[in-house]
Design a protein around this motif. Sequence first.
Motif, PDB file in Angstrom:
ATOM      1  N   TYR A   1      53.595 -42.982  42.575  1.00  0.00           N
ATOM      2  CA  TYR A   1      54.081 -44.152  42.139  1.00  0.00           C
ATOM      3  C   TYR A   1      55.348 -44.737  42.847  1.00  0.00           C
ATOM      4  O   TYR A   1      55.452 -46.012  43.103  1.00  0.00           O
ATOM      5  CB  TYR A   1      54.464 -43.902  40.587  1.00  0.00           C
ATOM      6  CG  TYR A   1      54.754 -45.109  39.665  1.00  0.00           C
ATOM      7  CD1 TYR A   1      54.110 -46.123  39.510  1.00  0.00           C
ATOM      8  CD2 TYR A   1      56.207 -45.341  39.405  1.00  0.00           C
ATOM      9  CE1 TYR A   1      54.444 -47.472  38.838  1.00  0.00           C
ATOM     10  CE2 TYR A   1      56.641 -46.558  38.654  1.00  0.00           C
ATOM     11  CZ  TYR A   1      55.873 -47.582  38.553  1.00  0.00           C
ATOM     12  OH  TYR A   1      56.191 -48.690  37.741  1.00  0.00           O
TER      13      TYR A   1
ATOM     14  N   ILE B   1      48.140 -47.399  39.726  1.00  0.00           N
ATOM     15  CA  ILE B   1      48.484 -45.914  40.095  1.00  0.00           C
ATOM     16  C   ILE B   1      49.028 -45.216  38.680  1.00  0.00           C
ATOM     17  O   ILE B   1      48.500 -43.922  38.291  1.00  0.00           O
ATOM     18  CB  ILE B   1      49.527 -45.499  41.220  1.00  0.00           C
ATOM     19  CG1 ILE B   1      48.828 -46.152  42.464  1.00  0.00           C
ATOM     20  CG2 ILE B   1      49.871 -43.969  41.339  1.00  0.00           C
ATOM     21  CD1 ILE B   1      49.788 -46.012  43.499  1.00  0.00           C
TER      22      ILE B   1
ATOM     23  N   ARG C   1      47.807 -38.573  47.284  1.00  0.00           N
ATOM     24  CA  ARG C   1      46.631 -39.476  46.751  1.00  0.00           C
ATOM     25  C   ARG C   1      45.266 -38.279  46.359  1.00  0.00           C
ATOM     26  O   ARG C   1      44.477 -38.540  45.606  1.00  0.00           O
ATOM     27  CB  ARG C   1      46.281 -40.622  47.729  1.00  0.00           C
ATOM     28  CG  ARG C   1      47.404 -41.752  47.899  1.00  0.00           C
ATOM     29  CD  ARG C   1      47.590 -42.219  46.349  1.00  0.00           C
ATOM     30  NE  ARG C   1      48.834 -43.053  46.599  1.00  0.00           N
ATOM     31  CZ  ARG C   1      48.403 -44.508  47.069  1.00  0.00           C
ATOM     32  NH1 ARG C   1      47.259 -44.978  46.825  1.00  0.00           N
ATOM     33  NH2 ARG C   1      49.625 -45.329  46.927  1.00  0.00           N
TER      34      ARG C   1
ATOM     35  N   THR D   1      41.713 -45.028  47.547  1.00  0.00           N
ATOM     36  CA  THR D   1      42.992 -45.445  46.717  1.00  0.00           C
ATOM     37  C   THR D   1      44.151 -46.045  47.323  1.00  0.00           C
ATOM     38  O   THR D   1      44.865 -46.349  46.815  1.00  0.00           O
ATOM     39  CB  THR D   1      43.648 -44.068  45.858  1.00  0.00           C
ATOM     40  OG1 THR D   1      44.097 -43.283  46.712  1.00  0.00           O
ATOM     41  CG2 THR D   1      42.341 -43.453  45.435  1.00  0.00           C
TER      42      THR D   1
END
Length: 398
Positions: free
Chosen positions: A233, A190, A246, A182
């Motif tokens: 974010y 996201i 994450r 990610t």
Amino acid sequence: MWDFTSPRKVIFGEDALEYLSEQSFKHVFVVTDPVMRKLHFHLIEKQLKAINAEITVFDEVPGEPTLQIVEKGAKLLAEVNPDAIIAFGGGSVMDSAKGMWPMWASPQDGMDAIEGLDPFGKLNLREKTSCILVNIPTTSGTGADVTWSTVLTDNSAETERKASFGNRELVADITILDPILTKTLPRHLIAGTGLDALSHAIGGYLSTWSNDFSDAFLIHAFKLLWENLTLAYHQAESGEVDFEIREKLHNAATMSGWGFGNSQIILGHALGHSIGAAFKIPHSKCIGTTCWYSLMYNKNTASNRIAELARAIGLNGNSEEELTEQLISGVKDLLGELDMPLSLQEMGVTKEKYDSEIETVIEYALNDSGTLSNPRPVDYEDYVKIFEKLFLGNELDF
Ligand SMILES: [Fe+2]
């Protein structure tokens, strides 16, 4: 009698991809898309080469997976005869793999091999193909790595149509959650995919089909998403990647999928699916907002359940009603913080387009499974009012 279906194994955390190098796969069929092939495929290729597995890559999955691409993949599967299918990507990739597998197993049935699927029917996929399904999601949102249903587009006719299907055997054998994948997610994804997962957690928890087992996954997933989404974010704004955060989001997205796949989604998804199909709005762009509308619509019918979600994230209130209001305004604030559009207008839908499509949109919504399992019944007249408010971004008052 009820049924809670789970993957056989969930591998998660730092270096989770290394699990691949502990397997004895002989020939692996990787389903992916061109972007993932370029960005991260080398990470799994390295693991598979370490065990001398032969690798066939099918990297043609588009953003909106089609029956035609699934058919193409199924034909290639029949030629290759792998002992593992690895779906490596976002929801479209995993949904495509879920279509290819039964079509490969029953070539004589053509499209019926997937379109005629019964959720609890016996397909004997693993016995027929001597193969397993391994999912490696690269976004933290859809939960498609642990759900059993999917929607594909059929664009062979003049009018495009969506075909949805599912079967419990399509839940993966193994899902691998490595947060490194990610790392390159852009900020808006996201937010959008995280809100999708949040909407699965809320919807699955409020669904009339929720149960003790789905509740356990969904309430914790909701908490993890609430605590970590805005952090990830804002960090992404400055290019920072905190893998602990994450990992929490990646795990939570799968837990949400695991939960709602065994309960259901509600009005928020019925709204999101229908405007997505009619106005071509990406799921990740609208689902947080439609989730907020579903909370407003259900606030009196499901206040006890909404209050439980509010308590899980530490909100305080003297009554269920107070907690419910706090959560609804909290979700609105979250959407603002994540720079999400709050109305169809802000999503780019013009008045002309709205007027010409609204009857179709309502028809889609009424036929969506999210309508069926919504705690407060919803009919045609209700949808007329909800969509009017959603078009302008006005709060629901009925
Ligand atoms: Fe979703």
